[in-house]
Write an enzyme that holds these catalytic residues in place. Structure first.
Site, PDB file in Angstrom:
ATOM      1  N   GLU A   1       9.058  -4.336  30.940  1.00  0.00           N
ATOM      2  CA  GLU A   1       7.653  -3.409  31.017  1.00  0.00           C
ATOM      3  C   GLU A   1       6.888  -3.485  32.152  1.00  0.00           C
ATOM      4  O   GLU A   1       6.297  -4.640  32.300  1.00  0.00           O
ATOM      5  CB  GLU A   1       6.955  -3.679  29.713  1.00  0.00           C
ATOM      6  CG  GLU A   1       7.726  -3.258  28.532  1.00  0.00           C
ATOM      7  CD  GLU A   1       6.989  -3.524  27.316  1.00  0.00           C
ATOM      8  OE1 GLU A   1       5.597  -3.687  27.307  1.00  0.00           O
ATOM      9  OE2 GLU A   1       7.369  -3.292  26.132  1.00  0.00           O
TER      10      GLU A   1
ATOM     11  N   LYS B   1      15.590  -4.955  29.657  1.00  0.00           N
ATOM     12  CA  LYS B   1      14.715  -4.220  29.616  1.00  0.00           C
ATOM     13  C   LYS B   1      13.194  -5.018  29.833  1.00  0.00           C
ATOM     14  O   LYS B   1      12.914  -5.735  29.269  1.00  0.00           O
ATOM     15  CB  LYS B   1      14.538  -2.881  28.497  1.00  0.00           C
ATOM     16  CG  LYS B   1      13.234  -2.027  28.759  1.00  0.00           C
ATOM     17  CD  LYS B   1      13.350  -0.931  27.569  1.00  0.00           C
ATOM     18  CE  LYS B   1      13.031  -1.213  26.474  1.00  0.00           C
ATOM     19  NZ  LYS B   1      11.530  -1.645  26.169  1.00  0.00           N
TER      20      LYS B   1
ATOM     21  N   GLU C   1       7.577   5.691  27.587  1.00  0.00           N
ATOM     22  CA  GLU C   1       7.025   5.790  26.204  1.00  0.00           C
ATOM     23  C   GLU C   1       5.784   6.540  26.180  1.00  0.00           C
ATOM     24  O   GLU C   1       4.918   6.234  27.062  1.00  0.00           O
ATOM     25  CB  GLU C   1       6.936   4.353  25.704  1.00  0.00           C
ATOM     26  CG  GLU C   1       6.307   4.350  24.233  1.00  0.00           C
ATOM     27  CD  GLU C   1       6.656   2.785  23.484  1.00  0.00           C
ATOM     28  OE1 GLU C   1       7.457   2.216  24.349  1.00  0.00           O
ATOM     29  OE2 GLU C   1       6.065   2.781  22.622  1.00  0.00           O
TER      30      GLU C   1
ATOM     31  N   ASP D   1      11.684  -5.623  21.323  1.00  0.00           N
ATOM     32  CA  ASP D   1      10.894  -6.782  21.018  1.00  0.00           C
ATOM     33  C   ASP D   1      10.143  -6.005  20.020  1.00  0.00           C
ATOM     34  O   ASP D   1       9.099  -6.784  19.325  1.00  0.00           O
ATOM     35  CB  ASP D   1      10.163  -7.170  21.981  1.00  0.00           C
ATOM     36  CG  ASP D   1       9.224  -6.196  22.916  1.00  0.00           C
ATOM     37  OD1 ASP D   1       9.224  -5.181  22.704  1.00  0.00           O
ATOM     38  OD2 ASP D   1       8.548  -6.832  23.751  1.00  0.00           O
ATOM     39  N   SER D   2      10.208  -4.763  19.497  1.00  0.00           N
ATOM     40  CA  SER D   2       9.620  -4.385  18.482  1.00  0.00           C
ATOM     41  C   SER D   2       9.971  -4.925  17.054  1.00  0.00           C
ATOM     42  O   SER D   2       9.318  -4.860  16.181  1.00  0.00           O
ATOM     43  CB  SER D   2       9.894  -2.761  18.292  1.00  0.00           C
ATOM     44  OG  SER D   2      11.521  -2.740  18.323  1.00  0.00           O
TER      45      SER D   2
ATOM     46  N   ASP E   1      15.284  -6.485  25.378  1.00  0.00           N
ATOM     47  CA  ASP E   1      13.963  -6.606  25.825  1.00  0.00           C
ATOM     48  C   ASP E   1      13.674  -8.074  26.230  1.00  0.00           C
ATOM     49  O   ASP E   1      14.133  -8.949  25.428  1.00  0.00           O
ATOM     50  CB  ASP E   1      12.960  -6.217  24.960  1.00  0.00           C
ATOM     51  CG  ASP E   1      12.594  -4.551  24.722  1.00  0.00           C
ATOM     52  OD1 ASP E   1      12.893  -4.151  25.865  1.00  0.00           O
ATOM     53  OD2 ASP E   1      12.127  -4.175  23.941  1.00  0.00           O
TER      54      ASP E   1
END
Ligand code: KIV
Length: 264
Positions: A114, A112, A181, A45-46, A84
């Protein structure tokens, strides 16, 4: 060449063989990275920052993630494809199921997400229903406003212990990979040794099982802030495929990340 699966990555960990991951958002770059031997491609999602120009990843939608996942899938023949789940698309286990299904149907091999403790039920529910999960701890960019900026996490003993405990709990709940990260290298090493599942680091030192970078950082085309933990491989090689080869080579030889890319 046989396809990379979560079982392959686990075998790499057992054999002590370092593996590489890169973000990718379209079929052309995905095909180049795949054919050069990058093991894992992440539709991160960057993309909200590097493709769309936002200041953070929060505006990205599930539909946008599914679109880029479909594009990347068409470029891949060997790499494992991870996607993501974006901000607020997995706030409840039910939302996670609905939205992870969309990404898997778009071609992802795993999703993925978070977060730590609060995601345990979601991780079990997805895994039991056939959706492999990569957990993401440390600096989780979707929580940037809670952290008050993109800051290294786990520097003090309490937070380091919490991250270690959460990593173990996520593995226990069924997570098959972990991204760490921006944490101190010593913490990343401790977590990597404590877990059976492979750990992929970004700004987490050289001792994780694999490394991941954002492709725009590797190619030196990120605008604005360039993270200290990344490396511009295009600058040293002058050609995209050579840059990717140099990244793979340096990770496998234990030369990247070096001290200058590491938080202690
Ligand atoms: O969105 C992303 O690109 C990521 C990587 C930085 C790990 O999550």
């Amino acid at each position: 060449m046989s396809k990379i699966t979560t079982a392959t990555l686990r075998k790499f960990k057992q054999e002590g063989r370092k593996f590489t991951a890169l973000t990718a958002y379209d079929a052309s770059f995905a095909a180049a990275f795949d054919s050069e031997g990058v093991d894992v491609l992440l539709v991160g999602d960057s993309l909200g920052m590097v493709l769309q120009g936002h200041d953070d990843t929060l505006p990205v939608s599930v539909e946008e993630m599914a679109y880029h996942t479909r594009c990347v899938r068409r470029g891949i023949s060997r790499s494992l494809l991870m996607a993501d789940l974006p901000f607020m698309s997995y706030a409840t286990p039910e939302q996670a199921m609905t939205n992870a299904t969309k990404l898997m149907q778009a071609g992802a091999n795993m999703v993925k997400i978070e977060g730590g403790q609060w995601l345990l039920e979601t991780v079990s529910m997805l895994t039991e229903r056939g959706i492999p999960v990569c957990a993401h701890l440390g600096l989780t960019p979707q929580s940037v406003h809670v952290f008050g900026g993109f800051k290294v996490q786990g520097r003090d003993a309490d937070n380091a212990q919490r991250i270690l405990d959460e990593a173990k709990a996520l593995e226990g709940a069924g997570a098959q990979l972990l991204v760490l990260e921006c944490v101190p290298a010593s913490l990343a090493q401790q977590i990597t040794e404590a877990l059976q599942i492979p750990v992929i680091g970004i700004g987490a030192g050289k001792d994780t099982d694999g490394q991941i970078l954002v492709m725009h950082d590797v190619l030196g085309i990120s605008s604005g802030y360039i993270p200290r933990f990344s490396k511009n491989y295009l600058k040293q090689t002058g050609e995209i495929r050579e840059a990717v080869k140099a990244y793979i080579d340096e990770v496998q030889q234990g030369q990247f990340p070096a001290e200058e890319h590491t938080f202690n």
